[in-house]
Structures are given as structure tokens and as C-alpha cells.
Enzyme design. Structure first.
Site, PDB file in Angstrom:
ATOM      1  N   ASN A  10       0.867  -1.170   0.000  1.00 46.82           N
ATOM      2  CA  ASN A  10       0.000   0.000   0.000  1.00 46.82           C
ATOM      3  C   ASN A  10       0.910   1.227   0.000  1.00 46.82           C
ATOM      4  OD1 ASN A  10      -1.802   2.046   0.528  1.00 46.82           O
ATOM      5  ND2 ASN A  10      -2.372   1.340   2.586  1.00 46.82           N
ATOM      6  N   TRP A  11       1.054   1.831  -1.160  1.00 43.46           N
ATOM      7  CA  TRP A  11       2.013   2.944  -1.289  1.00 43.46           C
ATOM      8  C   TRP A  11       1.473   4.239  -0.678  1.00 43.46           C
ATOM      9  CZ3 TRP A  11       4.300   2.507  -7.000  1.00 43.46           C
ATOM     10  CH2 TRP A  11       4.911   1.255  -7.138  1.00 43.46           C
ATOM     11  N   LYS A  12       0.198   4.251  -0.355  1.00 44.83           N
ATOM     12  CA  LYS A  12      -0.441   5.448   0.222  1.00 44.83           C
ATOM     13  C   LYS A  12      -0.180   6.673  -0.658  1.00 44.83           C
ATOM     14  CE  LYS A  12      -0.280   3.267   4.696  1.00 44.83           C
ATOM     15  NZ  LYS A  12      -0.258   3.372   6.153  1.00 44.83           N
ATOM     16  N   HIS A  97      -9.690   1.501   4.596  1.00 41.87           N
ATOM     17  CA  HIS A  97      -8.447   1.616   5.353  1.00 41.87           C
ATOM     18  C   HIS A  97      -8.680   2.571   6.523  1.00 41.87           C
ATOM     19  CE1 HIS A  97      -4.367   2.685   6.438  1.00 41.87           C
ATOM     20  NE2 HIS A  97      -3.970   1.585   5.814  1.00 41.87           N
ATOM     21  N   GLU A  99      -7.052   4.893   7.645  1.00 39.85           N
ATOM     22  CA  GLU A  99      -6.758   6.303   7.335  1.00 39.85           C
ATOM     23  C   GLU A  99      -7.941   6.949   6.609  1.00 39.85           C
ATOM     24  OE1 GLU A  99      -2.966   5.575   5.522  1.00 39.85           O
ATOM     25  OE2 GLU A  99      -2.153   5.086   7.501  1.00 39.85           O
ATOM     26  N   GLU A 167      -5.766  -4.693  10.429  1.00 35.68           N
ATOM     27  CA  GLU A 167      -4.700  -3.732  10.691  1.00 35.68           C
ATOM     28  C   GLU A 167      -5.018  -2.946  11.966  1.00 35.68           C
ATOM     29  OE1 GLU A 167      -2.582  -2.607   6.744  1.00 35.68           O
ATOM     30  OE2 GLU A 167      -4.332  -1.330   6.955  1.00 35.68           O
ATOM     31  N   GLY A 173       2.328   2.208  10.831  1.00 37.90           N
ATOM     32  CA  GLY A 173       3.372   3.223  10.707  1.00 37.90           C
ATOM     33  C   GLY A 173       4.070   3.572  12.012  1.00 37.90           C
ATOM     34  N   SER A 213       2.987  -2.183  10.482  1.00 35.97           N
ATOM     35  CA  SER A 213       4.423  -2.294  10.767  1.00 35.97           C
ATOM     36  C   SER A 213       5.017  -3.660  10.407  1.00 35.97           C
ATOM     37  CB  SER A 213       4.709  -1.952  12.233  1.00 35.97           C
ATOM     38  OG  SER A 213       4.372  -0.595  12.484  1.00 35.97           O
ATOM     39  N   GLY A 234       2.661  -1.092   4.339  1.00 37.62           N
ATOM     40  CA  GLY A 234       2.757   0.328   4.004  1.00 37.62           C
ATOM     41  C   GLY A 234       4.207   0.734   3.804  1.00 37.62           C
ATOM     42  N   GLY A 235       4.801   1.290   4.848  1.00 35.81           N
ATOM     43  CA  GLY A 235       6.156   1.838   4.777  1.00 35.81           C
ATOM     44  C   GLY A 235       7.168   0.929   4.087  1.00 35.81           C
TER      45      GLY A 235
HETATM   46  P1  PGA Z   1       2.598   0.240   7.687  1.00 35.72           P
HETATM   47  O1  PGA Z   1       1.167   0.494   7.019  1.00 35.72           O
HETATM   48  O2  PGA Z   1       3.135  -1.045   7.117  1.00 35.72           O
HETATM   49  O3  PGA Z   1       3.417   1.439   7.301  1.00 35.72           O
HETATM   50  O4  PGA Z   1       2.389   0.132   9.162  1.00 35.72           O
HETATM   51  C1  PGA Z   1       0.268  -0.549   6.775  1.00 35.72           C
HETATM   52  C2  PGA Z   1      -0.998  -0.029   6.169  1.00 35.72           C
HETATM   53  O5  PGA Z   1      -1.475   1.033   6.596  1.00 35.72           O
HETATM   54  O6  PGA Z   1      -1.565  -0.631   5.245  1.00 35.72           O
END
Ligand code: PGA
Length: 252
Positions: A10-12, A97, A99, A167, A173, A213, A234-235
Site C-alpha cells: 500500500n504505497w499510500k 483503510h 486512514e 490492521e 506506521g 508495521s 505500508g512503509g
Molecule cells: P505500515 O502500514 O506497514 O506502514 O504500518 C500498513 C498499512 O497502513 O496498510
């Protein structure tokens, strides 16, 4: 029950075209370099979908978006429809998600409407669930996740058109993660709710990803759990070496 692992990035809201092309090209090369048992997916921002699709040409790495509208078209300024995502080369879309739930007030009901529309257009929906730290501290983790599944997953969802991603909001993150036991407990409970909602067959086939994470050093711990069928990353998905090391360390 053999469920094919899904390693999803997930590149956000990160990267411009040049970086997206470079990242996709590196992933393409690494995926091709050896025999893989898992499915790979990258979910760039809308602006890069077509560009990344081109960069991935010749591999089985799938393309996904990070959201969609529930209408096919119309007066919805700034939104993108499921058919537009298909048109851009997507086969997946991440929905609900945390977010988006937090930044845009997305409810379970809205996520469900989006999932129905996405499935109708031929997209696989990755429906995200997860508790906040406050909910966790109050001991509500399993209840919150169960309610999100009941409210966000369409009644006719199948293992072919739907993936769940657990999640924990506080793990996204932050570098913090639940214990492996905690993750397995939630995944097993989610599968039970799915069985009640969709029937045992679909529930046993449906993939439930862990996200929050995930990195190369903890990939094996989480991805070897019986009810964990992949990761939403994500990251660590923004660096091809880390993204691929997660798959390598989980032997998939
Ligand atoms: P993260 O994000 O790996 O940076 O914790 C995961 C996500 O939000 O899909």
C-alpha cells in the site's frame, strides 16, 4: 485449506511517476528472479496507476487502487469509480483503510457500498478492519473487528472477490505490533464471523491479511500463523528490497 498468500504493498500518498516506475520495475525483476508461491500486489496512488501498470507488464504482479466511489459515474468531483480502476488496469481495490475511516469519516455502511460496487465492476476488494489503541485498552479488539466485518463485508462476498486485512490502527506506521498470539486470535475470530455471515466454505477460502508495521524481521512470525494469509504493507513496501525480503522471509 490452501489459501494463496497475498503480499500487498500500500504505497499510500507517496511517490511521483519516476519513483513509481523505478519501484515497480525493481519489484518486477525480483519477482521474476525465482519461483514464487505467493501473489504480489502493489497499490499506488491513482495518478500512477496506468504508469505502474505499464512498468509491470510481463509479470503477474497485480495492480490495485486505494479507494473507489460506489457509483459507476456521475457528478462526484474528485472521486474515481470502480470501472475507471478496471480501465486503468486494476484488479484490486483497498477499501475502508483506517486512514480513510479517520480522515474521511468512512463508515462500515459506506465501505460495504463501495465493496458491492467494486465487486460488481470485477474488482477484488481488500476490506480493512482494526481497532484503535483506546478500543484495545478497553478490551474491545475482537468485538470491534467482528462488527467491522459484519458491517463492511457484503452479504454475498466470496473468497474470490474479497480479502480481509486486519490492521490494528495503533500498529500502522508506528513500528509497534501486536504479539503473534494476539494476531492469530483476531484472525481466527474474524474467520468465525465470516463463517456465520458467508458460510464455512467461503470463510475457509477467504484470505485474511495482517497489516501494521510489517517488515522483513517480523514477516516470518506473522505470516507463518495458521489464519494469516498474507500482509498489507505500508512503509516497507516503498523499498523493493524490504518488500521482497518480507516475501522471502515468509518463504513465499
Ligand atoms: P505500515 O502500514 O506497514 O506502514 O504500518 C500498513 C498499512 O497502513 O496498510
Amino acid at each position: 485449506m490452501a489459501r494463496k498468500m497475498l503480499i500487498a504493498g500500500n504505497w499510500k500518498m507517496n511517490g511521483l511517476s519516476a519513483e513509481g516506475i523505478a519501484l515497480a520495475t525493481e519489484i518486477k525483476t525480483a519477482v521474476k528472479a525465482k519461483k514464487r508461491t505467493c501473489e504480489f500486489l502493489v497499490c499506488p496512488p491513482f495518478t500512477m496507476l496506468s504508469t505502474v501498470k505499464k512498468a509491470l507488464r510481463g509479470t503477474k504482479v497485480a495492480l490495485g487502487a486505494q479507494d473507489c466511489h460506489f457509483n459507476e459515474k456521475g457528478a462526484h468531483t474528485g472521486d474515481v469509480s470502480p470501472l475507471m480502476l478496471i480501465d486503468s488496469g486494476c484488479s484490486y481495490v483497498i477499501l475502508g483503510h483506517s486512514e480513510r475511516r479517520a480522515d474521511h469519516g468512512e463508515s462500515n455502511e459506506l465501505v460495504c457500498k463501495k465493496a458491492i460496487a467494486a465487486n460488481k465492476a470485477g474488482l477484488k476488494a481488500i476490506i480493512c478492519i482494526g481497532e484503535t489503541l483506546e478500543q484495545r485498552d478497553r478490551g474491545e479488539t475482537v468485538d470491534v473487528c467482528k462488527n467491522q466485518v459484519l458491517g463492511s463485508v457484503p452479504d454475498d462476498a466470496t473468497a474470490l472477490n474479497t480479502v480481509i486485512a486486519y490492521e490494528p490502527v495503533w500498529a500502522i506506521g508506528t513500528g509497534k505490533t501486536p504479539t503473534a498470539e494476539d494476531v492469530e486470535e483476531v484472525h481466527a475470530q474474524v474467520r468465525k464471523v465470516l463463517a456465520k455471515k458467508l458460510g464455512k466454505t467461503q470463510a475457509n477460502k477467504m484470505r485474511i491479511l495482517y497489516g501494521g508495521s510489517v517488515k522483513p524481521s517480523n514477516a516470518k512470525e506473522f505470516l507463518s500463523l495458521p489464519d494469516v494469509d498474507g500482509a498489507l504493507i505500508g512503509g516497507a513496501s516503498l523499498k523493493s528490497a524490504d518488500f521482497m525480503a518480507i516475501a522471502d522471509n515468509a518463504s513465499c
